[in-house]
Write a protein that holds these residues in place. Sequence first.
Motif, PDB file in Angstrom:
ATOM      1  N   VAL A  60      47.902 -26.612 -28.523  1.00 10.67           N
ATOM      2  CA  VAL A  60      47.741 -27.285 -27.233  1.00 10.67           C
ATOM      3  C   VAL A  60      49.108 -27.601 -26.623  1.00 10.67           C
ATOM      4  O   VAL A  60      49.351 -27.379 -25.430  1.00 10.67           O
ATOM      5  N   LEU A  61      50.043 -28.140 -27.469  1.00 14.30           N
ATOM      6  CA  LEU A  61      51.388 -28.458 -26.985  1.00 14.30           C
ATOM      7  C   LEU A  61      52.129 -27.201 -26.518  1.00 14.30           C
ATOM      8  O   LEU A  61      52.863 -27.231 -25.526  1.00 14.30           O
ATOM      9  N   LEU A  62      51.942 -26.098 -27.256  1.00 11.22           N
ATOM     10  CA  LEU A  62      52.596 -24.858 -26.852  1.00 11.22           C
ATOM     11  C   LEU A  62      52.087 -24.376 -25.491  1.00 11.22           C
ATOM     12  O   LEU A  62      52.865 -23.905 -24.653  1.00 11.22           O
ATOM     13  N   GLN A  63      50.792 -24.520 -25.300  1.00  6.90           N
ATOM     14  CA  GLN A  63      50.224 -24.124 -24.007  1.00  6.90           C
ATOM     15  C   GLN A  63      50.809 -24.984 -22.880  1.00  6.90           C
ATOM     16  O   GLN A  63      51.120 -24.484 -21.791  1.00  6.90           O
ATOM     17  N   GLN A  64      50.980 -26.287 -23.181  1.00  3.19           N
ATOM     18  CA  GLN A  64      51.578 -27.184 -22.185  1.00  3.19           C
ATOM     19  C   GLN A  64      53.037 -26.804 -21.916  1.00  3.19           C
ATOM     20  O   GLN A  64      53.491 -26.792 -20.764  1.00  3.19           O
ATOM     21  N   ALA A  65      53.780 -26.506 -22.990  1.00  4.79           N
ATOM     22  CA  ALA A  65      55.190 -26.142 -22.845  1.00  4.79           C
ATOM     23  C   ALA A  65      55.343 -24.848 -22.076  1.00  4.79           C
ATOM     24  O   ALA A  65      56.223 -24.708 -21.197  1.00  4.79           O
ATOM     25  N   GLU A  66      54.510 -23.866 -22.423  1.00  5.47           N
ATOM     26  CA  GLU A  66      54.599 -22.566 -21.757  1.00  5.47           C
ATOM     27  C   GLU A  66      54.157 -22.633 -20.294  1.00  5.47           C
ATOM     28  O   GLU A  66      54.482 -21.743 -19.501  1.00  5.47           O
ATOM     29  N   ALA A  67      53.414 -23.706 -19.954  1.00  5.88           N
ATOM     30  CA  ALA A  67      52.947 -23.866 -18.550  1.00  5.88           C
ATOM     31  C   ALA A  67      53.954 -24.608 -17.676  1.00  5.88           C
ATOM     32  O   ALA A  67      53.754 -24.732 -16.455  1.00  5.88           O
ATOM     33  N   ILE A  68      55.053 -25.143 -18.247  1.00  7.34           N
ATOM     34  CA  ILE A  68      56.055 -25.878 -17.455  1.00  7.34           C
ATOM     35  C   ILE A  68      56.723 -24.946 -16.450  1.00  7.34           C
ATOM     36  O   ILE A  68      57.170 -23.852 -16.798  1.00  7.34           O
ATOM     37  N   ASP A  69      56.837 -25.443 -15.194  1.00  2.23           N
ATOM     38  CA  ASP A  69      57.535 -24.669 -14.149  1.00  2.23           C
ATOM     39  C   ASP A  69      59.020 -25.040 -14.202  1.00  2.23           C
ATOM     40  O   ASP A  69      59.456 -26.006 -13.567  1.00  2.23           O
ATOM     41  N   ILE A  70      59.768 -24.284 -14.965  1.00  3.31           N
ATOM     42  CA  ILE A  70      61.180 -24.603 -15.189  1.00  3.31           C
ATOM     43  C   ILE A  70      62.013 -24.409 -13.937  1.00  3.31           C
ATOM     44  O   ILE A  70      62.895 -25.220 -13.609  1.00  3.31           O
ATOM     45  N   ASP A  71      61.769 -23.332 -13.200  1.00  2.00           N
ATOM     46  CA  ASP A  71      62.604 -22.990 -12.058  1.00  2.00           C
ATOM     47  C   ASP A  71      62.474 -24.020 -10.937  1.00  2.00           C
ATOM     48  O   ASP A  71      63.434 -24.252 -10.173  1.00  2.00           O
ATOM     49  N   ALA A  72      61.310 -24.637 -10.808  1.00  5.57           N
ATOM     50  CA  ALA A  72      61.094 -25.591  -9.703  1.00  5.57           C
ATOM     51  C   ALA A  72      61.997 -26.806  -9.850  1.00  5.57           C
ATOM     52  O   ALA A  72      62.612 -27.261  -8.879  1.00  5.57           O
ATOM     53  N   ASP A  73      62.067 -27.373 -11.013  1.00  5.93           N
ATOM     54  CA  ASP A  73      62.877 -28.575 -11.239  1.00  5.93           C
ATOM     55  C   ASP A  73      63.299 -28.605 -12.695  1.00  5.93           C
ATOM     56  O   ASP A  73      62.588 -29.138 -13.544  1.00  5.93           O
ATOM     57  N   PRO A  74      64.466 -28.013 -13.029  1.00  2.00           N
ATOM     58  CA  PRO A  74      64.902 -27.937 -14.429  1.00  2.00           C
ATOM     59  C   PRO A  74      64.981 -29.297 -15.115  1.00  2.00           C
ATOM     60  O   PRO A  74      64.623 -29.426 -16.283  1.00  2.00           O
ATOM     61  N   LYS A  75      65.471 -30.325 -14.386  1.00  3.54           N
ATOM     62  CA  LYS A  75      65.600 -31.642 -15.019  1.00  3.54           C
ATOM     63  C   LYS A  75      64.246 -32.219 -15.361  1.00  3.54           C
ATOM     64  O   LYS A  75      64.044 -32.783 -16.446  1.00  3.54           O
ATOM     65  N   ALA A  76      63.302 -32.107 -14.434  1.00  5.57           N
ATOM     66  CA  ALA A  76      61.940 -32.601 -14.705  1.00  5.57           C
ATOM     67  C   ALA A  76      61.317 -31.798 -15.842  1.00  5.57           C
ATOM     68  O   ALA A  76      60.616 -32.349 -16.707  1.00  5.57           O
ATOM     69  N   ALA A  77      61.574 -30.492 -15.826  1.00  8.76           N
ATOM     70  CA  ALA A  77      61.062 -29.630 -16.884  1.00  8.76           C
ATOM     71  C   ALA A  77      61.640 -30.043 -18.231  1.00  8.76           C
ATOM     72  O   ALA A  77      60.949 -30.064 -19.257  1.00  8.76           O
ATOM     73  N   GLN A  78      62.957 -30.358 -18.209  1.00 10.53           N
ATOM     74  CA  GLN A  78      63.606 -30.797 -19.458  1.00 10.53           C
ATOM     75  C   GLN A  78      62.980 -32.076 -19.981  1.00 10.53           C
ATOM     76  O   GLN A  78      62.750 -32.221 -21.179  1.00 10.53           O
ATOM     77  N   GLN A  79      62.688 -33.001 -19.104  1.00  9.42           N
ATOM     78  CA  GLN A  79      62.080 -34.260 -19.509  1.00  9.42           C
ATOM     79  C   GLN A  79      60.690 -34.020 -20.097  1.00  9.42           C
ATOM     80  O   GLN A  79      60.336 -34.591 -21.125  1.00  9.42           O
ATOM     81  N   LYS A  80      59.933 -33.171 -19.400  1.00  8.87           N
ATOM     82  CA  LYS A  80      58.588 -32.849 -19.898  1.00  8.87           C
ATOM     83  C   LYS A  80      58.662 -32.196 -21.273  1.00  8.87           C
ATOM     84  O   LYS A  80      57.880 -32.507 -22.186  1.00  8.87           O
ATOM     85  N   PHE A  81      59.621 -31.284 -21.440  1.00  6.34           N
ATOM     86  CA  PHE A  81      59.758 -30.581 -22.726  1.00  6.34           C
ATOM     87  C   PHE A  81      60.138 -31.551 -23.849  1.00  6.34           C
ATOM     88  O   PHE A  81      59.682 -31.409 -24.980  1.00  6.34           O
ATOM     89  N   ARG A  82      61.009 -32.544 -23.505  1.00  6.69           N
ATOM     90  CA  ARG A  82      61.387 -33.533 -24.521  1.00  6.69           C
ATOM     91  C   ARG A  82      60.186 -34.360 -24.965  1.00  6.69           C
ATOM     92  O   ARG A  82      60.060 -34.724 -26.130  1.00  6.69           O
ATOM     93  N   GLU A  83      59.306 -34.660 -24.024  1.00 11.61           N
ATOM     94  CA  GLU A  83      58.082 -35.389 -24.378  1.00 11.61           C
ATOM     95  C   GLU A  83      57.215 -34.539 -25.319  1.00 11.61           C
ATOM     96  O   GLU A  83      56.655 -35.043 -26.288  1.00 11.61           O
TER      97      GLU A  83
END
Length: 405
Positions: free
Chosen positions: A286-309
């Motif tokens: 489930v976590l992998l699916q969430q990680a793979e669904a992150i839109d990195i290009d839109a906002d890298p910093k927000a993506a980084q925060q989400k990935f850290r969570e």
Amino acid sequence: MSEVGDLTRFGRVDADGTVYLKNSAGERAIGSWQAGTPEEGLAHFARKFEDLVTEVDLIAARLNSDSADVEQASAQLRKIGEGLGEAAVIGDVDALSKRVDDLAEHAEARVSEFKAAKEAEKAEALAAKEALVAEAEELSGREGQWKATGERFSAMVDEWKSIHGVDRKADQKLWRRFSAARDAFTRRRGAYFSQLDSERKVYAAKKEELIKRAEELADSTDWGPTADALKGLMTEWKEVGRLAPDAEQKAWKRFRAANDKFFDARSAVFSARDAEYENNLKEKEVLLQQAEAIDIDADPKAAQQKFREIQGSWGEIGPVPRKAHAKTQRRLRKVEDALRDAMDSAWRKVPVEDNPLLKQMRQQVQEAEEKLERAKADGDAKRVKKAEEELASKKKFLELAEAAK
């Protein structure tokens, strides 16, 4: 009985009572008759002749029997034939003599056949016992197969007793050889089992030790080392010789029970752990699916925060099955690498004066310069040298970072 007229062909009674037998050789006085008429005298001696004929008939019948004692029959015929020349009988002695001669010749032939058969049987019996002796001498030196060989010797004794016809001297000589071979086998078998008993005592002590060590490990929960130790004990067990069948079975049952107790407990724990790991895998999927669904290009910093969570949740979940571990890590690392590349790219686009990393590095250079000045003010040469080295290193990294921009 022959008629009186017929009897006169083979004999007569003289006036003085002398009785004569007529045959191809002439007349021969065979006795005297005074008790009645001449006819009665001829009849009396004719009955004696018929008794001889009956005896010859019986011998002839016996000769035609397979169970006849042909040697005895031959002797009887010879005796009758030799006695006919003096027999006090009235009858066709010439015909009876010829018949006796013919039967005697036939009997002699049967005797020769009988003796030949006896000799053949004797030779066959001798050969059979010689074969048993040869087999016994071969068996006496054979290694192993003690039970089968012992049973064969018993059967050979029965065979020996069933063989007849060997002369006593030869039979005794062969029996001595047979007995010597059997005795040699018996001694060797006894020595073997005596040695085997001694060896089995050593084996029993060794296996008892292995059982004790296995039983001591049976309740261990140190799964890896204990499993290796029990496998080592199993290897040792296979290297130890076998006990007697019943003892071996009992010892193996105890040794196996100790092994089974440990491995059954380990299997139960591993089964429960595997179930837990499978559940962990589902959560990480489930976590992998969430990680793979992150839109990195839109906002890298927000993506980084989400990935850290996601990483924080990932660390709280326990291990997954070994076979899935590498795959899940690769998928997570792939997202992490993509995020790092995006962050590096975004970092390069930030103006030098606004770059937080460069600001931090300039601050570190300034602090290093201040530290050097304090060391010089204190006159501490050692601290000065160390401060100069640190300042040079930090300036170098700052220069590299500014050049990369």
